[in-house]
Motif scaffolding. Structure first.
Motif, short mmCIF file in Angstrom:
data_model
loop_
_atom_site.label_atom_id
_atom_site.label_comp_id
_atom_site.label_asym_id
_atom_site.label_seq_id
_atom_site.Cartn_x
_atom_site.Cartn_y
_atom_site.Cartn_z
N SER A 154 -42.52 -12.55 24.89
CA SER A 154 -41.85 -13.44 23.94
C SER A 154 -40.78 -12.72 23.14
O SER A 154 -39.80 -13.32 22.70
CB SER A 154 -42.87 -14.11 23.01
N TYR A 202 -36.64 -13.71 21.78
CA TYR A 202 -35.97 -13.52 20.49
C TYR A 202 -34.77 -12.58 20.65
O TYR A 202 -33.73 -12.76 20.01
CB TYR A 202 -36.95 -12.99 19.43
N ARG A 203 -34.92 -11.59 21.52
CA ARG A 203 -33.81 -10.66 21.76
C ARG A 203 -32.64 -11.37 22.43
O ARG A 203 -31.47 -11.10 22.12
CB ARG A 203 -34.30 -9.49 22.64
N VAL A 243 -32.55 -8.34 15.63
CA VAL A 243 -33.51 -9.34 16.12
C VAL A 243 -34.46 -9.85 15.03
O VAL A 243 -34.77 -11.05 14.99
CB VAL A 243 -34.27 -8.83 17.38
N SER A 244 -34.91 -8.99 14.13
CA SER A 244 -35.89 -9.47 13.15
C SER A 244 -35.30 -10.50 12.18
O SER A 244 -35.96 -11.50 11.89
CB SER A 244 -36.55 -8.30 12.41
N ALA A 292 -35.25 -13.68 14.00
CA ALA A 292 -36.60 -14.23 14.20
C ALA A 292 -37.20 -14.83 12.93
O ALA A 292 -38.29 -15.38 12.97
CB ALA A 292 -37.51 -13.14 14.77
N ARG A 335 -37.55 -20.21 15.84
CA ARG A 335 -38.97 -20.06 16.20
C ARG A 335 -39.50 -21.33 16.85
O ARG A 335 -40.20 -21.30 17.84
CB ARG A 335 -39.81 -19.70 14.97
N ARG A 338 -45.59 -11.43 18.36
CA ARG A 338 -46.01 -11.19 16.97
C ARG A 338 -46.89 -12.31 16.42
O ARG A 338 -47.63 -12.12 15.47
CB ARG A 338 -44.78 -11.07 16.04
N ASP A 339 -46.75 -13.51 17.01
CA ASP A 339 -47.45 -14.69 16.48
C ASP A 339 -48.19 -15.44 17.58
O ASP A 339 -48.44 -16.63 17.46
CB ASP A 339 -46.42 -15.64 15.82
N ARG A 388 -38.04 -3.32 11.18
CA ARG A 388 -38.50 -4.53 11.89
C ARG A 388 -39.92 -4.91 11.47
O ARG A 388 -40.22 -6.08 11.23
CB ARG A 388 -38.46 -4.30 13.40
N ASP A 434 -40.88 -8.40 9.93
CA ASP A 434 -41.82 -9.21 10.73
C ASP A 434 -43.11 -9.55 9.94
O ASP A 434 -43.67 -10.63 10.11
CB ASP A 434 -42.19 -8.50 12.04
N ARG A 436 -41.91 -12.08 6.60
CA ARG A 436 -41.18 -13.35 6.68
C ARG A 436 -42.13 -14.51 6.37
O ARG A 436 -43.35 -14.40 6.53
CB ARG A 436 -40.54 -13.52 8.07
#
Ligand code: C5P
Length: 226
Positions: free
Chosen positions: A34, A38-39, A102-103, A106, A112, A133-134, A183, A187, A190
């Protein structure tokens, strides 16, 4: 044998994708990186000038989202690679420049929402290993196996540094360490879907173990649930 969903979350450069890819190959499951999604959105935003050191035009990015098509296609060695609007961007998304932006990208809820929807479709009804991450908290909260990976920031930065240097990037270890720390900070702080360990995730620290030993531990956890 029943097919399960495996969610692998954790901090940057903890070896999530290496383990996730190996597991998917071994179990003959779909693997979804994933972070690559995002990248790819970040690469798009950089190319369009929506984000730079000076500015971040969130509205322009949100408006452009319907025009961003992402998919994974397997290359001739069977490795899934990401395509952005039909262009293979697998190499372009692994640069330090993309990692730097990227962060912030995101954090945007509309981004998202779009990616989570795609992730649901990719994992639906079939054996899937997804890392990010999620994944265990938001994307697949009912995953049968959730892993949360961690390692010291220095060990993680060193791994990423060696990887980038081997690909010919002109960067220092300190730059990579700063990026990893920044990052992780964004991450975890947020508002929308912050990185955190799901209450039912199994935490694995690989500061001192190698990825191979870890793979067997996680494979056994998966087999116990199939
Ligand atoms: O996994 P990778 O390091 O390639 O992810 C890049 C970035 O994408 C992360 O630092 C994070 O900001 C974002 N990301 C995310 N949610 C995910 C996967 C990645 O916010 N599920």
């Amino acid at each position: 044998m029943r097919k399960i969903t495996i969610a692998i979350d954790g901090y940057s450069s903890t070896g999530k994708s290496t383990v996730a890819r190996q597991l998917a190959d071994w179990l003959d499951y779909v693997y979804v990186d994933s972070g690559a999604m995002y990248r790819a959105v970040t690469l798009y935003a950089l190319r369009k000038g929506f984000i730079s050191e000076e500015k971040f035009d969130r509205n322009a990015l949100v408006e452009a989202l319907p025009g961003i098509a992402l998919e994974f296609r397997k290359n001739k060695n069977g490795k899934a690679e990401i395509y952005l609007n039909n262009e293979n961007v697998e190499e372009h998304i692994r640069t330090l420049e993309v990692s730097e932006f990227v962060s912030p990208i995101a954090t945007v809820p509309e981004v998202r929402r779009k990616l989570v929807k795609l992730q649901h479709a990719m994992g639906e009804g079939k054996g899937v290993v997804m890392d990010g991450r999620d994944i265990g908290t938001v994307v697949f909260p009912n995953a049968e196996l959730k892993i949360f990976m961690n390692a010291s920031a220095e060990v993680r930065a060193n791994r990423r540094y060696i990887e980038l240097r081997d690909r010919g990037a002109d960067i220092s270890y300190e730059e990579v360490l700063d990026n990893v720390n920044e990052r992780d900070h964004i991450d975890t702080h947020r508002e929308d879907s912050p990185l955190r360990k799901a209450t039912d995730a199994i935490e694995i620290d690989n500061t001192e173990t190698n990825i191979e030993d870890q793979f067997h531990t996680i494979l056994q956890l998966a087999k116990d649930r199939i």
